[in-house]
Design an enzyme around this catalytic site. Structure first.
Site, PDB file in Angstrom:
ATOM      1  N   ASP A 124     -13.128  20.769  -5.845  1.00  0.00           N
ATOM      2  CA  ASP A 124     -13.107  19.795  -4.748  1.00  0.00           C
ATOM      3  C   ASP A 124     -14.063  20.144  -3.619  1.00  0.00           C
ATOM      4  O   ASP A 124     -14.098  19.468  -2.590  1.00  0.00           O
ATOM      5  CB  ASP A 124     -11.682  19.674  -4.188  1.00  0.00           C
ATOM      6  CG  ASP A 124     -10.774  18.937  -5.144  1.00  0.00           C
ATOM      7  OD1 ASP A 124     -11.250  17.994  -5.795  1.00  0.00           O
ATOM      8  OD2 ASP A 124      -9.590  19.310  -5.253  1.00  0.00           O
ATOM      9  N   ASP A 168     -12.340  12.482 -11.165  1.00  0.00           N
ATOM     10  CA  ASP A 168     -12.613  12.691  -9.736  1.00  0.00           C
ATOM     11  C   ASP A 168     -13.832  13.588  -9.521  1.00  0.00           C
ATOM     12  O   ASP A 168     -14.541  13.484  -8.525  1.00  0.00           O
ATOM     13  CB  ASP A 168     -11.419  13.358  -9.034  1.00  0.00           C
ATOM     14  CG  ASP A 168     -10.064  12.894  -9.522  1.00  0.00           C
ATOM     15  OD1 ASP A 168      -9.958  12.507 -10.696  1.00  0.00           O
ATOM     16  OD2 ASP A 168      -9.106  12.949  -8.750  1.00  0.00           O
TER      17      ASP A 168
HETATM   18  N1  GLY Z   1      -7.580  14.366  -6.832  1.00  0.00           N
HETATM   19  C1  GLY Z   1      -8.174  13.445  -5.996  1.00  0.00           C
HETATM   20  C2  GLY Z   1      -7.438  12.187  -5.908  1.00  0.00           C
HETATM   21  O1  GLY Z   1      -6.241  12.181  -5.679  1.00  0.00           O
HETATM   22  O2  GLY Z   1      -8.023  11.150  -6.028  1.00  0.00           O
END
Ligand code: GLY
Length: 404
Positions: free
Chosen positions: A120, A178
């Site tokens: 992330d 993601d």
């Molecule tokens: N993991 C990122 C989201 O919740 O979109």
């Protein structure tokens, strides 16, 4: 005769004035609306900054049932969105106070550029500082973008060709859709440093994801598990969606945004086609509501008696505005019309919070993770971030400016 000409001229003049004032009114109205929401956004985020400032090392996360603001620290994937939103609003307003807050909260991200335990880092560092760097050319931000890209690349496995999303023990190699969003950090780092390695890793990740994450109808799985020894796909699952075979709305949004951005950075037609396939899936879906803000999962059997996810709507909106610039005009107009509907919906009182309410977040009605019973029908910082981004993008188009 003269009188007749004069009357004709007068009628034409009225007609032309009416037409021009009508067309001016249409774009003026949307521009006024956008400016108004951005101005309100500046006010609301200043209120938010004052509250969060008192909490050392914290960022706004969401609100609880009693409307109390909840905080997170840098362990949350969402921590960069608040400084990132402030940077966007500083770019719009040139407000010095907003800049100071953007700097203050960006400083709280200190150290995250070294994190190798999370994919992330693109969301955290690039969404947090990227716009700040563009606006200020601060060498410290630049160094952090480069370091964060190096950290992200430590998670790349050349046998699989992808960056690992979560650490789940030896041999388990999950990649979530993601993660497409984190590639923007890598493209930027290559441009800043001239080092092609970051870009090559981004392209590899995008190619492998394109091959393994998508169904025939253009929708995507949330998680693909790989065998880290030989790169084969072990399983396709969901973590935040309704079911493994369902289409989690934010996942589709990440896919649309991710491949649109990859096309911007590479001009590879395969990415443009992929983005258009995802767009077609979303825009022609029979369960996409008329106001174009999706339910949290396209396949929740409780639709229409379930939650919308405005964050997915904001991400899709921002992506469609960009995608509209890369396709033939008629198709682009179709994308822009949907984006406009989304912007109007999100800017209406149904979604856009009154100043001083909603924990000082901008957008209501988002879903974090339904299967975890976490953050349901609440404000979330990434909804605000992508909503503001979409407003700014649409505004640029109205003003005749290029997006990038
Ligand atoms: N993991 C990122 C989201 O919740 O979109």
């Amino acid at each position: 005769m003269k009188l007749k000409i004069n009357i004709t001229f007068f009628l034409l003049l009225i007609c032309a004035t009416t037409l021009s004032s009508q067309s001016r009114t249409a774009s003026d109205t949307i521009l006024d609306m956008i400016n108004n929401r951005l101005d309100l956004g500046v006010k609301q985020e200043i209120h938010m900054s004052r509250e969060v400032m008192m909490q050392q090392g914290k960022f706004p996360l969401t609100i609880d049932k009693n409307n109390n603001l909840l905080f997170c620290d840098t362990t949350s994937w969402t921590c960069g969105f608040f400084p990132g939103t402030l940077w966007y609003l500083y770019g719009y307003s040139n407000n010095k106070q907003v800049k100071q807050y953007a700097q203050l909260f960006s400083n709280r991200l200190e150290g995250m550029q070294n994190a190798t335990n999370t994919h992330d880092i693109g969301f955290i560092v690039y969404c947090g500082l990227g716009e700040g760097y563009r606006l200020t050319k601060d060498a410290d931000y630049r160094a952090k973008i480069e370091k964060a890209a190096q950290s992200l690349c430590t998670r790349f496995n050349p046998i699989i060709g992808c960056i690992k999303s979560w650490d789940r023990g030896k041999g388990v190699y999950p990649v979530i859709i993601d993660n497409m969003m984190n590639l923007e950090l890598l493209f930027e780092a290559s441009k800043l440093t001239g080092n092609p390695k970051f870009r090559e890793i981004a392209i590899s990740h995008a190619n492998v994801t394109m091959k393994n994450h998508f169904r025939k109808d253009g929708s995507c799985y949330h998680v693909v598990f790989y065998n880290s020894d030989n790169g084969t796909v072990v399983a396709r699952k969901t973590r935040q969606g309704y079911a493994d075979e369902s289409s989690w709305a934010r996942g589709q949004a990440w896919a649309l945004y991710g491949y649109t951005m990859c096309y911007r950075e590479t001009k590879k037609l395969a990415y443009l086609r992929q983005a258009q396939k995802v767009a077609a899936f979303i825009l022609t879906h029979p369960r996409l509501p008329k106001d174009k803000i999706p339910y949290w999962d396209f396949d929740d059997p409780n639709i229409p008696n379930t939650y919308r996810d405005a964050s997915a709507g904001a991400v899709i909106c921002s992506a469609l505005i960009e995608l509209s610039q890369y396709v033939p005009q008629a198709v682009g107009r179709k994308y822009l019309n949907v984006a406009k509907t989304q912007l109007l919906t999100l800017s209406s009182s149904s979604y856009f919070a009154r100043i001083g309410t909603n924990g000082n977040f901008l957008i209501k009605h988002n879903v974090g993770s339904m299967p975890d019973n976490l953050e349901i029908d609440v404000p979330l910082p990434y909804a605000d971030y992508y909503y503001i981004e979409a407003l700014l993008r649409y505004r640029k188009l109205i003003l005749g400016e290029t997006l990038f």
